[in-house]
Design a protein around this motif. Structure first.
Motif, mmCIF file in Angstrom:
data_model
loop_
_atom_site.group_PDB
_atom_site.id
_atom_site.type_symbol
_atom_site.label_atom_id
_atom_site.label_comp_id
_atom_site.label_asym_id
_atom_site.label_seq_id
_atom_site.Cartn_x
_atom_site.Cartn_y
_atom_site.Cartn_z
ATOM 1 N N ASP A 227 0.829 -1.213 0.000
ATOM 2 C CA ASP A 227 0.000 0.000 0.000
ATOM 3 C C ASP A 227 0.860 1.258 0.000
ATOM 4 O O ASP A 227 0.579 2.224 -0.734
ATOM 5 N N LEU A 228 1.910 1.261 0.828
ATOM 6 C CA LEU A 228 2.782 2.432 0.896
ATOM 7 C C LEU A 228 3.476 2.666 -0.443
ATOM 8 O O LEU A 228 3.536 3.800 -0.939
ATOM 9 N N TYR A 229 4.013 1.594 -1.021
ATOM 10 C CA TYR A 229 4.725 1.759 -2.284
ATOM 11 C C TYR A 229 3.787 2.273 -3.370
ATOM 12 O O TYR A 229 4.131 3.198 -4.113
ATOM 13 N N ARG A 230 2.600 1.698 -3.437
ATOM 14 C CA ARG A 230 1.659 2.088 -4.491
ATOM 15 C C ARG A 230 1.136 3.505 -4.293
ATOM 16 O O ARG A 230 0.731 4.162 -5.255
ATOM 17 N N SER A 231 1.159 3.989 -3.049
ATOM 18 C CA SER A 231 0.715 5.363 -2.794
ATOM 19 C C SER A 231 1.829 6.379 -3.015
ATOM 20 O O SER A 231 1.602 7.584 -2.899
ATOM 21 N N GLY A 232 3.029 5.905 -3.316
ATOM 22 C CA GLY A 232 4.157 6.800 -3.556
ATOM 23 C C GLY A 232 5.081 6.981 -2.373
ATOM 24 O O GLY A 232 6.089 7.691 -2.467
ATOM 25 N N ASP A 233 4.790 6.324 -1.243
ATOM 26 C CA ASP A 233 5.627 6.450 -0.049
ATOM 27 C C ASP A 233 6.693 5.361 -0.084
ATOM 28 O O ASP A 233 6.642 4.377 0.660
ATOM 29 N N VAL A 234 7.674 5.560 -0.953
ATOM 30 C CA VAL A 234 8.729 4.565 -1.120
ATOM 31 C C VAL A 234 9.577 4.465 0.146
ATOM 32 O O VAL A 234 9.996 3.371 0.550
ATOM 33 N N ALA A 235 9.819 5.586 0.806
ATOM 34 C CA ALA A 235 10.612 5.565 2.038
ATOM 35 C C ALA A 235 9.914 4.742 3.115
ATOM 36 O O ALA A 235 10.556 3.988 3.855
ATOM 37 N N GLY A 236 8.597 4.897 3.219
ATOM 38 C CA GLY A 236 7.856 4.110 4.189
ATOM 39 C C GLY A 236 7.902 2.631 3.873
ATOM 40 O O GLY A 236 8.035 1.788 4.770
ATOM 41 N N ALA A 237 7.778 2.289 2.596
ATOM 42 C CA ALA A 237 7.868 0.891 2.184
ATOM 43 C C ALA A 237 9.251 0.327 2.485
ATOM 44 O O ALA A 237 9.389 -0.813 2.955
ATOM 45 N N LEU A 238 10.282 1.122 2.262
ATOM 46 C CA LEU A 238 11.644 0.681 2.547
ATOM 47 C C LEU A 238 11.849 0.453 4.039
ATOM 48 O O LEU A 238 12.497 -0.516 4.455
ATOM 49 N N ALA A 239 11.285 1.313 4.861
ATOM 50 C CA ALA A 239 11.415 1.141 6.309
ATOM 51 C C ALA A 239 10.772 -0.168 6.758
ATOM 52 O O ALA A 239 11.329 -0.896 7.596
ATOM 53 N N LEU A 240 9.606 -0.481 6.216
ATOM 54 C CA LEU A 240 8.955 -1.747 6.560
ATOM 55 C C LEU A 240 9.781 -2.932 6.059
ATOM 56 O O LEU A 240 9.942 -3.938 6.761
ATOM 57 N N HIS A 241 10.285 -2.830 4.857
ATOM 58 C CA HIS A 241 11.140 -3.880 4.295
ATOM 59 C C HIS A 241 12.308 -4.168 5.239
ATOM 60 O O HIS A 241 12.606 -5.335 5.540
ATOM 61 N N ARG A 242 12.941 -3.127 5.723
ATOM 62 C CA ARG A 242 14.104 -3.316 6.595
ATOM 63 C C ARG A 242 13.697 -3.865 7.955
ATOM 64 O O ARG A 242 14.427 -4.676 8.552
ATOM 65 N N ARG A 243 12.540 -3.483 8.462
ATOM 66 C CA ARG A 243 12.083 -3.997 9.750
ATOM 67 C C ARG A 243 11.810 -5.495 9.678
ATOM 68 O O ARG A 243 12.006 -6.222 10.654
ATOM 69 N N MET A 244 11.380 -5.955 8.502
ATOM 70 C CA MET A 244 11.056 -7.376 8.343
ATOM 71 C C MET A 244 12.263 -8.246 8.003
ATOM 72 O O MET A 244 12.142 -9.472 7.927
ATOM 73 N N LEU A 245 13.422 -7.642 7.796
ATOM 74 C CA LEU A 245 14.594 -8.413 7.383
ATOM 75 C C LEU A 245 14.905 -9.589 8.304
ATOM 76 O O LEU A 245 15.208 -10.691 7.818
ATOM 77 N N PRO A 246 14.865 -9.424 9.642
ATOM 78 C CA PRO A 246 15.159 -10.587 10.493
ATOM 79 C C PRO A 246 14.186 -11.739 10.282
ATOM 80 O O PRO A 246 14.573 -12.914 10.347
ATOM 81 N N VAL A 247 12.928 -11.418 10.022
ATOM 82 C CA VAL A 247 11.920 -12.466 9.826
ATOM 83 C C VAL A 247 12.157 -13.178 8.498
ATOM 84 O O VAL A 247 12.112 -14.417 8.422
ATOM 85 N N VAL A 248 12.411 -12.408 7.453
ATOM 86 C CA VAL A 248 12.670 -13.012 6.144
ATOM 87 C C VAL A 248 13.936 -13.869 6.204
ATOM 88 O O VAL A 248 13.971 -14.993 5.679
ATOM 89 N N THR A 249 14.956 -13.366 6.856
ATOM 90 C CA THR A 249 16.199 -14.125 6.993
ATOM 91 C C THR A 249 15.954 -15.441 7.712
ATOM 92 O O THR A 249 16.414 -16.514 7.282
ATOM 93 N N ALA A 250 15.199 -15.389 8.795
ATOM 94 C CA ALA A 250 14.973 -16.582 9.611
ATOM 95 C C ALA A 250 14.176 -17.646 8.879
ATOM 96 O O ALA A 250 14.470 -18.842 8.974
ATOM 97 N N ILE A 251 13.148 -17.227 8.141
ATOM 98 C CA ILE A 251 12.234 -18.189 7.540
ATOM 99 C C ILE A 251 12.695 -18.643 6.156
ATOM 100 O O ILE A 251 12.480 -19.794 5.766
ATOM 101 N N MET A 252 13.367 -17.759 5.421
ATOM 102 C CA MET A 252 13.653 -18.053 4.017
ATOM 103 C C MET A 252 15.095 -18.436 3.707
ATOM 104 O O MET A 252 15.373 -18.864 2.586
#
Length: 305
Positions: A227-252
């Motif tokens: 939703d953030l990316y599609r609304s033009g808030d790329v910085a917000g989308a990037l912040a969420l991406h980085r917050r989820m990094l530990p979860v993605v690393t652990a599971i994937m």
């Protein structure tokens, strides 16, 4: 049109390839499948679910089990989420049988994986995919995952497959973003990220959304990132991406995805259970590290006793 879909996102924007919950003896927990589906749709903001994908342990579940899980999920959430059934195999006749069963059971779409192990030539891939698409009235999402299949769906083949009226999308786990951009520019095929480590990058290339695995535990965050990316808030989308990094690393990145996912669901008190051989359940030391990674990623995990 299935629930939660739009022309530019024919299966919704956030889908997860759902695990098949199982009891300790390895039997399928059908009530658990329904409960997990409700949680993912109602609490984790999923637009759709993929049933009987690899994360659903399709190589080791019977056709009867596949159908019963599908029917349980359709009954639980099929009125408010797009239910896509993994009908692919490396046997075209069997795939057609599965596709017809899924249509009769109420699925909204089909996921068809590139034939694995027998490694057909591209003409065989094309004929396999079109035969499945011809066998029902359901829309089809192609699944391009050479790491498992041993072969890709090559760009010329994708361009040919795009001409079929029911082949509408691609779940890409090939990771060639430039090649996908060329296909998107030349066809109406809608691309979905099929690799959680590249989710944000896929949005930048024009993907409609994700077919996720980590969506089992961070679905709401993934939907918010879209939703953030599609609304033009790329910085917000990037912040969420980085917050989820530990979860993605652990599971994937540390073991097979369904092993890690079921371990995470078990930690969260959600239906997951065991895996079937030849997979093995997560070791205690893996689960302990997973717990810490989930907490670091902002997920509330109950304290150990």
């Amino acid at each position: 049109m299935a629930p939660s879909t739009t022309p530019d996102a024919p299966f919704g924007r956030l889908l997860t390839a759902m695990v098949t919950p199982m009891f300790a003896d390895g039997s399928v927990d059908y009530d658990g499948a329904a409960r997990l589906a409700v949680h993912l749709v109602d609490d984790q903001r999923h637009d759709g679910l993929v049933i009987n994908g690899t994360t659903g342990e399709s190589p080791t579940t019977t056709d009867d089990e596949k159908e019963r899980v599908l029917r349980a999920v359709v009954e639980a959430v099929g009125d408010r989420a797009s239910i896509v059934f993994g009908a692919g195999s490396n046997d075209t006749r069997h795939s057609i049988e599965l596709a017809r069963m899924a249509e009769a059971a109420g699925a909204h779409g089909l996921l068809t994986v590139c034939p694995y192990y027998n490694k057909p030539p591209q003409e065989g891939v094309y004929r396999h995919m079109t035969a499945i698409a011809d066998s029902t009235g359901l829309p089809v999402m192609l699944y391009d995952i050479p790491g498992r299949a041993g072969i890709p769906i090559e760009t010329p083949t994708l361009l040919r497959l795009a001409e079929h009226p029911r082949i509408t999308a691609v779940k890409d786990a090939k990771g060639d973003l430039f090649a996908a951009s060329q296909v998107m520019a030349a066809t109406d095929l809608v691309f979905y990220s099929g690799d959680d480590v590249l989710n944000l990058a896929w949005l930048s290339q024009g993907a409609a959304g994700f077919v996720s695995v980590v969506g089992h535990v961070v679905g709401s965050d993934l939907h918010e990132m879209i939703d953030l990316y599609r609304s033009g808030d790329v910085a917000g989308a990037l912040a969420l991406h980085r917050r989820m990094l530990p979860v993605v690393t652990a599971i994937m990145t540390r073991t097979q995805g369904v092993i890690a996912t079921k371990a995470a669901l078990n930690l969260l008190g959600l239906p997951g259970g065991t895996v079937r051989a030849p997979l093995v359940d997560a070791a205690p030391e893996f689960t302990a590290r997973l717990r810490e990674d989930l907490i670091t990623g902002g997920i509330k995990v109950e304290a150990t006793e």
